[in-house]
Scaffold this motif. Structure first.
Motif, PDB file in Angstrom:
ATOM      1  N   ALA A  50       0.847  -1.205   0.000  1.00 54.63           N
ATOM      2  CA  ALA A  50       0.000   0.000   0.000  1.00 54.63           C
ATOM      3  C   ALA A  50       0.876   1.247   0.000  1.00 54.63           C
ATOM      4  CB  ALA A  50      -0.906   0.002   1.224  1.00 54.63           C
ATOM      5  N   GLU A  51       0.436   2.253  -0.741  1.00 52.34           N
ATOM      6  CA  GLU A  51       1.182   3.523  -0.783  1.00 52.34           C
ATOM      7  C   GLU A  51       0.209   4.692  -0.660  1.00 52.34           C
ATOM      8  OE1 GLU A  51       3.738   3.994  -4.122  1.00 52.34           O
ATOM      9  OE2 GLU A  51       4.658   2.041  -3.840  1.00 52.34           O
ATOM     10  N   PRO A  52       0.566   5.763   0.025  1.00 51.27           N
ATOM     11  CA  PRO A  52       1.776   5.930   0.830  1.00 51.27           C
ATOM     12  C   PRO A  52       1.672   5.251   2.190  1.00 51.27           C
ATOM     13  CG  PRO A  52       0.416   7.886   0.993  1.00 51.27           C
ATOM     14  CD  PRO A  52      -0.284   6.962   0.030  1.00 51.27           C
ATOM     15  N   LEU A  53       0.481   4.728   2.522  1.00 52.08           N
ATOM     16  CA  LEU A  53       0.264   4.158   3.851  1.00 52.08           C
ATOM     17  C   LEU A  53      -0.919   3.199   3.757  1.00 52.08           C
ATOM     18  CD1 LEU A  53       1.237   4.805   6.847  1.00 52.08           C
ATOM     19  CD2 LEU A  53      -0.793   6.245   7.023  1.00 52.08           C
ATOM     20  N   GLY A  54      -0.812   2.060   4.422  1.00 48.99           N
ATOM     21  CA  GLY A  54      -1.935   1.135   4.455  1.00 48.99           C
ATOM     22  C   GLY A  54      -3.075   1.657   5.328  1.00 48.99           C
ATOM     23  N   SER A  55      -4.217   0.991   5.226  1.00 44.38           N
ATOM     24  CA  SER A  55      -5.416   1.441   5.945  1.00 44.38           C
ATOM     25  C   SER A  55      -5.624   0.714   7.265  1.00 44.38           C
ATOM     26  CB  SER A  55      -6.649   1.222   5.059  1.00 44.38           C
ATOM     27  OG  SER A  55      -6.533   1.996   3.895  1.00 44.38           O
ATOM     28  N   PHE A  56      -4.739  -0.237   7.552  1.00 46.86           N
ATOM     29  CA  PHE A  56      -4.915  -1.036   8.762  1.00 46.86           C
ATOM     30  C   PHE A  56      -3.823  -0.675   9.761  1.00 46.86           C
ATOM     31  CE2 PHE A  56      -6.679  -3.282   5.115  1.00 46.86           C
ATOM     32  CZ  PHE A  56      -8.019  -3.156   5.480  1.00 46.86           C
ATOM     33  N   GLY A  57      -4.272  -0.158  10.890  1.00 51.55           N
ATOM     34  CA  GLY A  57      -3.332   0.371  11.878  1.00 51.55           C
ATOM     35  C   GLY A  57      -3.229  -0.513  13.097  1.00 51.55           C
ATOM     36  N   LEU A  58      -2.341  -0.114  13.966  1.00 53.90           N
ATOM     37  CA  LEU A  58      -2.161  -0.788  15.254  1.00 53.90           C
ATOM     38  C   LEU A  58      -2.279   0.238  16.365  1.00 53.90           C
ATOM     39  CD1 LEU A  58       0.896  -2.968  14.252  1.00 53.90           C
ATOM     40  CD2 LEU A  58      -1.372  -3.853  14.849  1.00 53.90           C
ATOM     41  N   VAL A  59      -2.697  -0.232  17.544  1.00 54.10           N
ATOM     42  CA  VAL A  59      -2.680   0.610  18.735  1.00 54.10           C
ATOM     43  C   VAL A  59      -1.477   0.183  19.566  1.00 54.10           C
ATOM     44  CG1 VAL A  59      -3.922   1.319  20.805  1.00 54.10           C
ATOM     45  CG2 VAL A  59      -5.202   0.811  18.704  1.00 54.10           C
ATOM     46  N   VAL A  60      -0.586   1.128  19.778  1.00 53.67           N
ATOM     47  CA  VAL A  60       0.632   0.879  20.565  1.00 53.67           C
ATOM     48  C   VAL A  60       0.772   2.039  21.547  1.00 53.67           C
ATOM     49  CG1 VAL A  60       3.140   0.600  20.485  1.00 53.67           C
ATOM     50  CG2 VAL A  60       1.735  -0.366  18.653  1.00 53.67           C
ATOM     51  N   GLY A  61       0.661   1.759  22.825  1.00 56.39           N
ATOM     52  CA  GLY A  61       0.650   2.821  23.819  1.00 56.39           C
ATOM     53  C   GLY A  61       1.975   3.566  23.935  1.00 56.39           C
ATOM     54  N   ALA A  62       1.862   4.861  24.193  1.00 54.14           N
ATOM     55  CA  ALA A  62       3.066   5.691  24.357  1.00 54.14           C
ATOM     56  C   ALA A  62       3.739   5.452  25.703  1.00 54.14           C
ATOM     57  CB  ALA A  62       2.684   7.164  24.229  1.00 54.14           C
ATOM     58  N   THR A  63       3.098   4.661  26.538  1.00 58.24           N
ATOM     59  CA  THR A  63       3.591   4.447  27.914  1.00 58.24           C
ATOM     60  C   THR A  63       4.461   3.199  28.055  1.00 58.24           C
ATOM     61  OG1 THR A  63       1.501   3.300  28.220  1.00 58.24           O
ATOM     62  CG2 THR A  63       1.628   5.548  29.088  1.00 58.24           C
ATOM     63  N   ILE A  64       4.634   2.413  26.991  1.00 53.99           N
ATOM     64  CA  ILE A  64       5.168   1.048  27.180  1.00 53.99           C
ATOM     65  C   ILE A  64       6.684   0.941  27.122  1.00 53.99           C
ATOM     66  CG2 ILE A  64       3.027   0.024  26.321  1.00 53.99           C
ATOM     67  CD1 ILE A  64       4.524  -0.619  23.694  1.00 53.99           C
ATOM     68  N   GLY A  65       7.360   2.010  26.738  1.00 54.17           N
ATOM     69  CA  GLY A  65       8.819   1.952  26.655  1.00 54.17           C
ATOM     70  C   GLY A  65       9.277   1.118  25.457  1.00 54.17           C
ATOM     71  N   ASP A  66      10.551   0.803  25.436  1.00 54.41           N
ATOM     72  CA  ASP A  66      11.115   0.003  24.336  1.00 54.41           C
ATOM     73  C   ASP A  66      10.894  -1.469  24.652  1.00 54.41           C
ATOM     74  OD1 ASP A  66      12.516  -1.262  22.402  1.00 54.41           O
ATOM     75  OD2 ASP A  66      14.474  -0.420  22.924  1.00 54.41           O
TER      76      ASP A  66
END
Ligand SMILES: O=c1ccn([C@@H]2O[C@H](COP(=O)(O)O)[C@@H](O)[C@H]2O)c(=O)[nH]1
Length: 278
Positions: A188-204
């Motif tokens: 997909a270009e420039p970006l696919g339509s299926f996203g993920l939820v990844v919390g900003a609190t989780i660190g590396d």
């Protein structure tokens, strides 16, 4: 119709990388001097739309905060969705649906079919009945230019025991979700339509997001303790795909329209600075 990925990419280019949530909790209604009923809910949601609908790329109503008022609350949600669409922002309904495939078909019709009263640009979905069970959502989204954000590594501490559990092939549960969504976005270009939820609190956490090729919704900023400066640590080289999301941090500045706009401008500035360093 253009894909959600294309529309999101353009909205972020025009308005900046920011999602603001509409989460009318009882405490926020009281803080704004509003009653904890449908009249207060309606005023709260209208105020956020007026303040931010014409300037923020994505607005994310939290369905639970409307559903708690029953049918009349869902009616306000319908009208809020319409107002947001008219104002020009993309609408991401945070509803975290997931079930067996036949029921997921009904959820897909409810939120991703343009003829539905609750039709939105994108929804959040839970993968814990298997990512494959969400296929009816992916199919309807693809057919009508919609998007789906699937929970991968959530911002709350309780998510860790499930999401970072190791599967038989050695990957974590979260990595299997990440890999399945990456497959859907391939090419997909420039970006696919299926996203993920990844919390900003989780660190590396060491998860590999490099092949996702879709948007990474990052809640947990502000009220939950995450900062824009944390985004680099969490997302590394995937920073350009991050869509930072704030609710209470911005909503605390209401009901003053100028206050809400200033709060949104402030967090957008923080996010632009954090994402620009990639
Ligand atoms: O991992 C997740 C997934 C969703 N959320 C939702 O985002 C907002 C966060 O609100 P704040 O006031 O900015 O804390 C809320 O609607 C959550 O249900 C999340 O926080 N974490």
């Amino acid at each position: 119709m253009e894909s959600f990925g294309v529309r999101l990419h353009r909205a972020v280019a025009e308005r900046g990388p920011l999602c603001v949530g509409i989460d009318p909790h009882p405490g926020l209604l009281a803080r704004w001097g509003l009653s904890d009923d449908v009249a207060g809910l309606d005023r709260f949601a209208r105020t956020v739309v007026e303040a931010l609908g014409d300037r923020i790329a994505v607005v994310k109503p939290q369905s639970a905060c409307f559903e708690r008022f029953g049918a009349r609350g869902v009616g306000i949600l319908e009208s809020t969705i319409r107002q947001l669409r008219d104002s020009g922002s993309l609408v991401l309904l945070d509803v975290k649906r997931g079930d067996i495939g036949s029921t997921v078909s009904a959820y897909a019709s409810a939120y991703l079919d343009p003829s539905s009263p609750l039709y939105v640009d994108a929804i959040t979905a839970s993968p814990y009945l298997g990512v494959g069970s969400l296929a009816p959502m992916f199919e309807l989204a693809a057919a009508h230019g919609g998007g789906v954000f699937v929970l991968a590594l959530t911002s709350n501490p309780e998510g860790t025991s499930v999401q970072r559990a190791v599967t038989a092939d050695g990957r974590t549960v979260a990595q299997t979700v990440i890999d399945e969504i990456s497959q859907l976005n391939r090419g997909a270009e420039p970006l696919g339509s299926f996203g993920l939820v990844v919390g900003a609190t989780i660190g590396d956490t060491g998860h590999d997001l490099s092949a996702v090729n879709g948007p990474l919704l990052a809640p947990g900023l502000g009220a939950q303790g995450g900062t824009a400066a944390d985004l680099r640590n969490v997302f590394g080289s995937s920073l350009p795909s991050v869509l930072p999301s704030y609710s209470r941090e911005v909503l605390h500045a209401g009901p003053d329209i100028a206050g809400l706009r200033a709060a949104a401008d402030r967090v957008l500035g923080d996010c632009r600075a954090a994402l620009a360093t990639s």
